[in-house]
Design an enzyme around this catalytic site. Sequence first.
Site, PDB file in Angstrom:
ATOM      1  N   GLU A  74       0.884  -1.173   0.000  1.00 28.19           N
ATOM      2  CA  GLU A  74       0.000   0.000   0.000  1.00 28.19           C
ATOM      3  C   GLU A  74       0.912   1.210   0.000  1.00 28.19           C
ATOM      4  OE1 GLU A  74      -3.215  -0.042  -0.249  1.00 28.19           O
ATOM      5  OE2 GLU A  74      -3.531  -2.171   0.100  1.00 28.19           O
TER       6      GLU A  74
ATOM      7  N   CYS B 296      -2.027   9.347   2.934  1.00 33.85           N
ATOM      8  CA  CYS B 296      -1.760   8.839   1.589  1.00 33.85           C
ATOM      9  C   CYS B 296      -2.855   9.303   0.634  1.00 33.85           C
ATOM     10  CB  CYS B 296      -1.662   7.326   1.602  1.00 33.85           C
ATOM     11  SG  CYS B 296      -3.043   6.554   2.429  1.00 33.85           S
TER      12      CYS B 296
HETATM   13  P1  NAD Z   1       8.644   4.869   4.341  1.00 34.76           P
HETATM   14  O1  NAD Z   1       8.566   4.107   3.076  1.00 34.76           O
HETATM   15  O2  NAD Z   1       9.794   5.799   4.523  1.00 34.76           O
HETATM   16  O3  NAD Z   1       8.702   3.860   5.590  1.00 34.76           O
HETATM   17  C1  NAD Z   1       7.692   2.915   5.826  1.00 34.76           C
HETATM   18  C2  NAD Z   1       8.260   1.806   6.703  1.00 34.76           C
HETATM   19  O4  NAD Z   1       9.235   1.069   5.964  1.00 34.76           O
HETATM   20  C3  NAD Z   1       8.967   2.272   7.968  1.00 34.76           C
HETATM   21  O5  NAD Z   1       8.633   1.417   9.032  1.00 34.76           O
HETATM   22  C4  NAD Z   1      10.434   2.132   7.600  1.00 34.76           C
HETATM   23  O6  NAD Z   1      11.299   1.963   8.708  1.00 34.76           O
HETATM   24  C5  NAD Z   1      10.409   0.875   6.752  1.00 34.76           C
HETATM   25  N1  NAD Z   1      11.529   0.687   5.836  1.00 34.76           N
HETATM   26  C6  NAD Z   1      12.366   1.613   5.297  1.00 34.76           C
HETATM   27  N2  NAD Z   1      13.256   1.019   4.456  1.00 34.76           N
HETATM   28  C7  NAD Z   1      12.962  -0.313   4.446  1.00 34.76           C
HETATM   29  C8  NAD Z   1      13.494  -1.441   3.760  1.00 34.76           C
HETATM   30  N3  NAD Z   1      14.509  -1.333   2.896  1.00 34.76           N
HETATM   31  N4  NAD Z   1      12.926  -2.642   3.985  1.00 34.76           N
HETATM   32  C9  NAD Z   1      11.883  -2.790   4.819  1.00 34.76           C
HETATM   33  N5  NAD Z   1      11.344  -1.743   5.520  1.00 34.76           N
HETATM   34  C10 NAD Z   1      11.882  -0.524   5.323  1.00 34.76           C
HETATM   35  O7  NAD Z   1       7.261   5.633   4.505  1.00 34.76           O
HETATM   36  P2  NAD Z   1       6.802   6.699   5.621  1.00 34.76           P
HETATM   37  O8  NAD Z   1       7.525   7.990   5.421  1.00 34.76           O
HETATM   38  O9  NAD Z   1       6.849   6.070   6.968  1.00 34.76           O
HETATM   39  O10 NAD Z   1       5.260   6.882   5.242  1.00 34.76           O
HETATM   40  C11 NAD Z   1       4.834   7.759   4.258  1.00 34.76           C
HETATM   41  C12 NAD Z   1       4.496   7.036   2.970  1.00 34.76           C
HETATM   42  O11 NAD Z   1       3.537   6.021   3.239  1.00 34.76           O
HETATM   43  C13 NAD Z   1       3.850   7.948   1.941  1.00 34.76           C
HETATM   44  O12 NAD Z   1       4.349   7.658   0.659  1.00 34.76           O
HETATM   45  C14 NAD Z   1       2.370   7.567   2.032  1.00 34.76           C
HETATM   46  O13 NAD Z   1       1.627   7.862   0.876  1.00 34.76           O
HETATM   47  C15 NAD Z   1       2.464   6.116   2.309  1.00 34.76           C
HETATM   48  N6  NAD Z   1       1.229   5.593   2.906  1.00 34.76           N
HETATM   49  C16 NAD Z   1       0.422   4.800   2.137  1.00 34.76           C
HETATM   50  C17 NAD Z   1      -0.784   4.319   2.639  1.00 34.76           C
HETATM   51  C18 NAD Z   1      -1.686   3.443   1.805  1.00 34.76           C
HETATM   52  O14 NAD Z   1      -2.528   2.759   2.374  1.00 34.76           O
HETATM   53  N7  NAD Z   1      -1.580   3.439   0.478  1.00 34.76           N
HETATM   54  C19 NAD Z   1      -1.157   4.654   3.935  1.00 34.76           C
HETATM   55  C20 NAD Z   1      -0.316   5.464   4.688  1.00 34.76           C
HETATM   56  C21 NAD Z   1       0.878   5.916   4.167  1.00 34.76           C
END
Ligand code: NAD
Length: 485
Positions: free
Chosen positions: A233, A267
């Site tokens: 997502e 998001c």
């Molecule tokens: P992010 O991608 O920076 O981090 C998300 C998670 O992934 C964190 O827990 C982070 O520590 C982890 N992570 C980072 N690198 C990783 C790797 N290589 N392997 C595994 N895990 C890793 O996102 P964010 O800044 O926390 O959240 C914002 C983003 O999330 C925005 O793009 C937003 O649109 C999206 N979002 C989407 C939805 C949806 O349902 N479509 C809902 C909420 C947020």
Amino acid sequence: MAGEVVSVNPARSGDVVATRRAATESDIDAAVQRAAAAQRSWAGMPIPARAEVIAACGELLAQRKAELSAFVSREAGKVIVEAAGDVQEAIDMAAFVAGQGRAAWGETVPCEMPDKLAFTTRHPVGVVGMITPWNFPVAIPSWKTLPALLAGNGMVIKPSEHAPACCEAFADACRDAGVPADLIQVVHGHGDAGAALTVHPAVRAVSFTGSVPTGRAVAAAAMQHGPKLVSLELGGKNAMVVMADADLDLVVDGALFGAFGTAGQRCTSTSRLIVHRAVHDAVVERVRSRAEQLVLGDPADPSTDVGPVIDLRSRDRIDAMVRAARDEGARVAAGGAPVEIASCPGGAFYAPTILTDVRRGHRIARDEVFGPVLSVIAVDGFDEAIDTVNDCAYGLSAAIYTRDVNDAIRATQRIDTGIVYVNAPTIGAEIQLPFGGTKHTGNGYREAGRRGLEQFSETKTIYIDYSGRLQRAQIDNRPPITAAT
Ligand code: NAD
């Protein structure tokens, strides 16, 4: 992978909310093993009995709603009313998922042969790795955990480094309500901890919510070490279309809530306002004047409209995007700069920002901002509006404001996103319907609703032949093949 995870109140840089030791690979392995051991007996419970425990989780979350909401507001910077909405999503999800425990669980279909039954059953996948972002620090863990529990799984959750304690508080409530203690494991860390969880051999499914680049990395790693079930997502670049016949009072309320609610960090936040030229100037002027009245400040204060963004790095990233947009020809109609709030020292505040003169090709019209920035794009008619919505790599949410019923229905069918609203903003999904997006927003799975169970269960197809003889599917009782004349 050593080190610490430190969450800081986005409104006050001196307020450290939680400090947690980052999990090592062996911590993650131990967490997966504990969840796997607990999962075996959990999976043996009848599904309605699991559902009763999930219902109890919802009741306990409701009892703790005020305390949890205050915590969400402090750790994730959400204004208090929205923090309460975050917790309410988890409560609603528990009620919905618990109900599913006594609902249809598989398919029963007619068989093409006599004395034969055909149906499906669902089975747990085992241990699910869950990687979550910070912007819905209770709701998103609940969207994954509660359906996964109902499906009979154990889980290891790696919450965002920005909001470790909110996820723990959610997991504690589940355990206090009766979920076996080892079944839900929470491990902390940055990306490397998420990466280690993703590739763990005993993690059969990975449920990820976050940005597109991280989602791609998670999917690639999971496939290389699997294949595994991977649900993604990801981000959005959501658009609200305003046709010339729209109710402009409704438009202004919807644009403000969609763009500046949660400081633009949903998001589904409205990032593009695609306005018919006939009403463009009136809409811009009305949205601008209301945006300038929004109260920016301490998210715990009920009179605040817009809280901080997650941290100073994010604030500076947003500012850089706005500056780049100006260089490309956009005009700042409101905001456009960081804001200092005296009562919130070191807070990461960014003024609600409206950019006009934005064109489809501009980067600000294509890239996710994840901050309180609304880009206005003028169009000349319905077709151009819909083409502009769809001219985007993301496909999460979109809205159209019009009084023309035909345009409204046409838009719902032609807009290429997972969610479409008519005369309502791009935010505000309810948990009983599927949630997710097309194109770069995801890989086809949906969370919430009945489809939310799919990523957490395997389907088994069962045939039972009680005829007492060999029956050959597609062969017996079929007309012979005759040559075409
Ligand atoms: P992010 O991608 O920076 O981090 C998300 C998670 O992934 C964190 O827990 C982070 O520590 C982890 N992570 C980072 N690198 C990783 C790797 N290589 N392997 C595994 N895990 C890793 O996102 P964010 O800044 O926390 O959240 C914002 C983003 O999330 C925005 O793009 C937003 O649109 C999206 N979002 C989407 C939805 C949806 O349902 N479509 C809902 C909420 C947020």
